[in-house]
Design a protein around this motif. Structure first.
Motif, PDB file in Angstrom:
ATOM      1  N   MET A 282     -10.907  -0.955   6.337  1.00  0.00           N
ATOM      2  CA  MET A 282     -11.992  -0.154   5.772  1.00  0.00           C
ATOM      3  C   MET A 282     -11.589   0.333   4.394  1.00  0.00           C
ATOM      4  SD  MET A 282     -12.991   2.339   8.954  1.00  0.00           S
ATOM      5  CE  MET A 282     -13.573   1.720  10.525  1.00  0.00           C
ATOM      6  N   GLN A 283     -12.550   0.408   3.504  1.00  0.00           N
ATOM      7  CA  GLN A 283     -12.263   0.917   2.162  1.00  0.00           C
ATOM      8  C   GLN A 283     -13.547   1.437   1.527  1.00  0.00           C
ATOM      9  OE1 GLN A 283      -9.140  -0.622  -0.761  1.00  0.00           O
ATOM     10  NE2 GLN A 283     -10.986  -1.651  -1.495  1.00  0.00           N
ATOM     11  N   CYS A 363     -10.794  -8.688   7.640  1.00  0.00           N
ATOM     12  CA  CYS A 363      -9.840  -8.174   6.645  1.00  0.00           C
ATOM     13  C   CYS A 363      -9.945  -8.918   5.315  1.00  0.00           C
ATOM     14  CB  CYS A 363      -8.419  -8.269   7.182  1.00  0.00           C
ATOM     15  SG  CYS A 363      -8.169  -7.372   8.732  1.00  0.00           S
ATOM     16  N   ALA A 364     -11.118  -9.475   5.024  1.00  0.00           N
ATOM     17  CA  ALA A 364     -11.290 -10.228   3.782  1.00  0.00           C
ATOM     18  C   ALA A 364     -10.965  -9.374   2.562  1.00  0.00           C
ATOM     19  CB  ALA A 364     -12.721 -10.768   3.689  1.00  0.00           C
ATOM     20  N   ALA A 365     -11.401  -8.121   2.575  1.00  0.00           N
ATOM     21  CA  ALA A 365     -11.145  -7.235   1.429  1.00  0.00           C
ATOM     22  C   ALA A 365      -9.659  -6.915   1.295  1.00  0.00           C
ATOM     23  CB  ALA A 365     -11.952  -5.946   1.563  1.00  0.00           C
ATOM     24  N   LEU A 367      -7.150  -8.947   2.264  1.00  0.00           N
ATOM     25  CA  LEU A 367      -6.543 -10.161   1.728  1.00  0.00           C
ATOM     26  C   LEU A 367      -6.752 -10.247   0.220  1.00  0.00           C
ATOM     27  CD1 LEU A 367      -7.579 -12.674   4.533  1.00  0.00           C
ATOM     28  CD2 LEU A 367      -5.232 -12.085   3.896  1.00  0.00           C
ATOM     29  N   GLU A 368      -7.932  -9.837  -0.226  1.00  0.00           N
ATOM     30  CA  GLU A 368      -8.212  -9.853  -1.658  1.00  0.00           C
ATOM     31  C   GLU A 368      -7.307  -8.861  -2.390  1.00  0.00           C
ATOM     32  OE1 GLU A 368     -10.727 -11.760  -4.587  1.00  0.00           O
ATOM     33  OE2 GLU A 368      -9.956 -12.184  -2.585  1.00  0.00           O
ATOM     34  N   CYS A 369      -7.069  -7.708  -1.789  1.00  0.00           N
ATOM     35  CA  CYS A 369      -6.148  -6.735  -2.397  1.00  0.00           C
ATOM     36  C   CYS A 369      -4.754  -7.325  -2.537  1.00  0.00           C
ATOM     37  CB  CYS A 369      -6.093  -5.463  -1.548  1.00  0.00           C
ATOM     38  SG  CYS A 369      -7.589  -4.461  -1.581  1.00  0.00           S
ATOM     39  N   TRP A 370      -4.270  -7.972  -1.499  1.00  0.00           N
ATOM     40  CA  TRP A 370      -2.936  -8.588  -1.561  1.00  0.00           C
ATOM     41  C   TRP A 370      -2.882  -9.692  -2.612  1.00  0.00           C
ATOM     42  CZ3 TRP A 370      -2.544  -9.218   4.460  1.00  0.00           C
ATOM     43  CH2 TRP A 370      -2.142  -7.987   5.022  1.00  0.00           C
ATOM     44  N   ARG A 371      -3.957 -10.446  -2.747  1.00  0.00           N
ATOM     45  CA  ARG A 371      -3.970 -11.565  -3.687  1.00  0.00           C
ATOM     46  C   ARG A 371      -4.038 -11.098  -5.140  1.00  0.00           C
ATOM     47  NH1 ARG A 371      -8.572 -15.594  -1.528  1.00  0.00           N
ATOM     48  NH2 ARG A 371      -7.392 -17.171  -2.635  1.00  0.00           N
ATOM     49  N   ARG A 372      -4.531  -9.879  -5.350  1.00  0.00           N
ATOM     50  CA  ARG A 372      -4.773  -9.414  -6.719  1.00  0.00           C
ATOM     51  C   ARG A 372      -3.921  -8.206  -7.126  1.00  0.00           C
ATOM     52  NH1 ARG A 372      -9.401 -11.813  -8.919  1.00  0.00           N
ATOM     53  NH2 ARG A 372     -10.676 -12.952  -7.405  1.00  0.00           N
ATOM     54  N   TYR A 373      -3.119  -7.694  -6.226  1.00  0.00           N
ATOM     55  CA  TYR A 373      -2.224  -6.590  -6.563  1.00  0.00           C
ATOM     56  C   TYR A 373      -1.097  -7.150  -7.421  1.00  0.00           C
ATOM     57  CZ  TYR A 373       0.912  -2.573  -5.864  1.00  0.00           C
ATOM     58  OH  TYR A 373       1.732  -1.490  -6.052  1.00  0.00           O
ATOM     59  N   ARG A 374      -0.950  -6.641  -8.636  1.00  0.00           N
ATOM     60  CA  ARG A 374      -0.035  -7.291  -9.567  1.00  0.00           C
ATOM     61  C   ARG A 374       0.808  -6.290 -10.349  1.00  0.00           C
ATOM     62  NH1 ARG A 374      -2.923  -7.259 -14.587  1.00  0.00           N
ATOM     63  NH2 ARG A 374      -5.018  -6.401 -14.262  1.00  0.00           N
ATOM     64  N   GLN A 375       1.793  -6.856 -10.975  1.00  0.00           N
ATOM     65  CA  GLN A 375       2.696  -6.092 -11.825  1.00  0.00           C
ATOM     66  C   GLN A 375       2.296  -6.250 -13.293  1.00  0.00           C
ATOM     67  OE1 GLN A 375       5.987  -8.410 -10.603  1.00  0.00           O
ATOM     68  NE2 GLN A 375       6.781  -6.899  -9.158  1.00  0.00           N
ATOM     69  N   LYS A 376       2.584  -5.230 -14.075  1.00  0.00           N
ATOM     70  CA  LYS A 376       2.442  -5.333 -15.519  1.00  0.00           C
ATOM     71  C   LYS A 376       3.808  -5.683 -16.085  1.00  0.00           C
ATOM     72  CE  LYS A 376       0.940  -2.927 -19.697  1.00  0.00           C
ATOM     73  NZ  LYS A 376       0.440  -1.647 -20.268  1.00  0.00           N
ATOM     74  N   ILE A 377       3.879  -6.837 -16.738  1.00  0.00           N
ATOM     75  CA  ILE A 377       5.161  -7.346 -17.230  1.00  0.00           C
ATOM     76  C   ILE A 377       5.243  -7.177 -18.745  1.00  0.00           C
ATOM     77  CG2 ILE A 377       6.690  -9.348 -17.298  1.00  0.00           C
ATOM     78  CD1 ILE A 377       6.077  -8.404 -14.482  1.00  0.00           C
ATOM     79  N   VAL A 388       0.132  -2.355 -11.427  1.00  0.00           N
ATOM     80  CA  VAL A 388      -1.207  -2.073 -11.943  1.00  0.00           C
ATOM     81  C   VAL A 388      -2.003  -1.274 -10.919  1.00  0.00           C
ATOM     82  CG1 VAL A 388      -3.380  -3.084 -12.734  1.00  0.00           C
ATOM     83  CG2 VAL A 388      -1.190  -4.152 -13.358  1.00  0.00           C
ATOM     84  N   HIS A 389      -2.554  -0.157 -11.385  1.00  0.00           N
ATOM     85  CA  HIS A 389      -3.389   0.699 -10.537  1.00  0.00           C
ATOM     86  C   HIS A 389      -4.848   0.338 -10.792  1.00  0.00           C
ATOM     87  CE1 HIS A 389      -4.506   4.309  -8.268  1.00  0.00           C
ATOM     88  NE2 HIS A 389      -5.429   4.508  -9.195  1.00  0.00           N
ATOM     89  N   ASP A 390      -5.478  -0.306  -9.819  1.00  0.00           N
ATOM     90  CA  ASP A 390      -6.878  -0.698  -9.971  1.00  0.00           C
ATOM     91  C   ASP A 390      -7.532  -0.726  -8.596  1.00  0.00           C
ATOM     92  OD1 ASP A 390      -5.910  -2.990  -8.760  1.00  0.00           O
ATOM     93  OD2 ASP A 390      -6.075  -4.261 -10.536  1.00  0.00           O
ATOM     94  N   GLN A 391      -8.671  -1.378  -8.486  1.00  0.00           N
ATOM     95  CA  GLN A 391      -9.421  -1.387  -7.231  1.00  0.00           C
ATOM     96  C   GLN A 391      -8.697  -2.104  -6.105  1.00  0.00           C
ATOM     97  OE1 GLN A 391     -11.951  -3.883  -9.711  1.00  0.00           O
ATOM     98  NE2 GLN A 391     -12.817  -4.688  -7.816  1.00  0.00           N
ATOM     99  N   TYR A 392      -7.682  -2.901  -6.444  1.00  0.00           N
ATOM    100  CA  TYR A 392      -6.968  -3.673  -5.433  1.00  0.00           C
ATOM    101  C   TYR A 392      -5.667  -2.994  -4.977  1.00  0.00           C
ATOM    102  CZ  TYR A 392     -10.182  -7.127  -7.268  1.00  0.00           C
ATOM    103  OH  TYR A 392     -11.306  -7.768  -7.695  1.00  0.00           O
ATOM    104  N   SER A 393      -5.236  -1.993  -5.709  1.00  0.00           N
ATOM    105  CA  SER A 393      -3.941  -1.396  -5.405  1.00  0.00           C
ATOM    106  C   SER A 393      -3.974  -0.504  -4.160  1.00  0.00           C
ATOM    107  CB  SER A 393      -3.428  -0.583  -6.604  1.00  0.00           C
ATOM    108  OG  SER A 393      -4.329   0.450  -6.942  1.00  0.00           O
ATOM    109  N   HIS A 394      -5.139   0.032  -3.809  1.00  0.00           N
ATOM    110  CA  HIS A 394      -5.201   0.965  -2.689  1.00  0.00           C
ATOM    111  C   HIS A 394      -4.988   0.275  -1.353  1.00  0.00           C
ATOM    112  CE1 HIS A 394      -6.560   3.665  -5.773  1.00  0.00           C
ATOM    113  NE2 HIS A 394      -7.526   2.832  -6.076  1.00  0.00           N
ATOM    114  N   GLY A 395      -5.617  -0.889  -1.188  1.00  0.00           N
ATOM    115  CA  GLY A 395      -5.392  -1.639   0.046  1.00  0.00           C
ATOM    116  C   GLY A 395      -3.952  -2.086   0.155  1.00  0.00           C
ATOM    117  N   ALA A 396      -3.373  -2.472  -0.980  1.00  0.00           N
ATOM    118  CA  ALA A 396      -1.968  -2.896  -0.995  1.00  0.00           C
ATOM    119  C   ALA A 396      -1.061  -1.714  -0.679  1.00  0.00           C
ATOM    120  CB  ALA A 396      -1.607  -3.497  -2.344  1.00  0.00           C
TER     121      ALA A 396
END
Length: 399
Positions: A282-283, A363-365, A367-377, A388-396
């Motif tokens: 849930m999110q 859990c599609a959302a 999975l999307e969080c895991w696929r898009r949670y990224r580092q700033k290099i 990176v703190h964005d819409q995908y970081s909370h699920g991660a």
């Protein structure tokens, strides 16, 4: 290779065989996706210019973001006008192109557009969306009903990124009846240059994952720089992302990442032996604990504990209660997740992935969080600056 002759303009135009439909068939949507060196953009530009020379067209060349004309296909079209010998027919201006027969070619970004601002394009007869993998669902929802002239067409070209991207889902995975979408790769390009062949072979030898995406047009498991890219790919290829039903014999635990303006994220999981079965996610934002508590109780699961991060134990200075106390008042058992450094948490989660079984639909959302949670290099040093703190970081983070 397919040669098309436009008798009215005495033009002899060559296109890859797979793209002959651009000028010989009627479809509302005409789409080509695939890897590098396939001549997608080059071919669409030639076909577009031929259409505009044959009959009066009002053409919009769009992309998701266009901060300046240099980011558009303006230069590509200018080059193809010269290559086709149409310099006497088309007048290339700084921000648009005009044909002697009244054809007009405009350029625009979609990200800043609204339904009202796009009204000026209602008379467009042909819209070409380049680098369409970046176009959002919102942009497509605004654009498609705007291009509504009689027999109007929407063309799209792109190199696939993720299979969950709106463009790929819309045209390649869930192809509508009024759409022709083709996969086009270097092998379909009869003019594929030797210099690119050398690059292709080198990447095939050194990095097969990148090769499949860049040269074969296969979707990636995760975005570039994704923290859990390898883990998500292994999760998918092993078949552990599929149907994972609720088992009433096992307790369901809910793991929370707290938020208000940011998303509140909740992962629902069951433990069986060495397996962690993730059955729900849930999110939402601007939702109360009572709201989520009612959603959870409505599922009538065999509930275990609510697991909160360390700040869930802290009292709010305004309400004088903590999230833990609030959820306990609703009848939940609440436990605290140990507070660890972010790097430690990332490492532990990577190690835990091998035990995950994830319900792909529920859990599609996540999975999307895991696929898009990224580092700033840091581009100069290659060092990780931050996550990176964005819409995908909370699920991660809830993971």
């Amino acid at each position: 290779m397919h040669r098309i002759v436009n008798e009215s303009e005495n033009l002899d135009v060559e296109l890859p065989k797979k793209l002959k439909f651009l000028l010989t068939e009627k479809w509302r949507y005409k789409v080509a996706y695939g890897g590098r060196g396939s001549a997608k953009s080059w071919s669409f530009a030639r076909a577009l210019l031929l259409r505009g020379a044959k009959q009066k067209e009002r053409i919009l060349c769009a992309r998701e973001v266009q901060k300046s004309i240099k980011q558009s296909v303006h230069k590509l079209l200018e080059d193809q006008i010269k290559n086709l010998g149409l310099s006497d027919f088309y007048t290339v201006l700084s921000t648009e192109i005009r044909g002697e027969n009244g054809t007009e070619i405009y350029f625009s970004g979609l990200s800043d557009q609204t339904a009202d601002t796009l009204k000026s394009f209602e008379g467009v007869t042909l819209c070409w969306v380049e680098e369409a993998q970046a176009v959002t669902e919102k942009s497509w929802d605004i654009l498609t009903p705007t291009i509504r002239a009689e027999d109007s067409e929407i063309w799209a070209t792109y190199n696939p990124d993720l299979d969950s991207d709106p463009t790929h889902k819309r045209f390649a995975l869930d192809t509508p009846a009024n759409c022709k979408a083709v996969l086009l790769n270097y092998i379909d390009n009869p003019w594929f240059p030797e210099v690119l062949e050398t690059e292709r072979q080198e990447l095939q030898r050194t990095d097969i994952k990148k090769y499949k995406n860049i040269w074969l047009g296969q979707c990636k498991a995760a975005v570039d720089g994704a923290v859990y890219a390898d883990e998500v790919e292994e999760l998918q290829t092993s078949g552990r992302a599929g149907v994972v039903p609720y088992d009433a014999r096992l307790k369901v635990h809910a793991v929370w990442d707290l938020g208000w303006n940011d998303s509140m994220s909740i992962i629902l999981a069951q433990r069986q032996a060495s397996e962690l079965r993730i059955i729900g996610f849930m999110q939402d934002n601007h939702r109360t604990y009572e709201y989520f508590s009612e959603l959870l109780k409505a599922k009538k699961y065999n509930w275990g504990a609510m697991w909160l991060p360390h700040d869930g134990m802290h009292r709010n200075p305004i309400t004088a209660t903590s999230p833990k106390e609030t959820l306990e008042a609703f009848g939940w058992t609440v436990e605290a997740v140990p507070n660890v450094a972010i790097e430690t948490g990332v490492t532990e989660l990577r190690q835990s992935f091998k035990s995950f079984y994830v319900d792909k639909k529920e859990c599609a959302a996540l999975l999307e969080c895991w696929r898009r949670y990224r580092q700033k290099i840091n581009k100069l040093t290659g060092a990780i600056e931050t996550y990176v703190h964005d819409q995908y970081s909370h699920g991660a983070d809830a993971s």
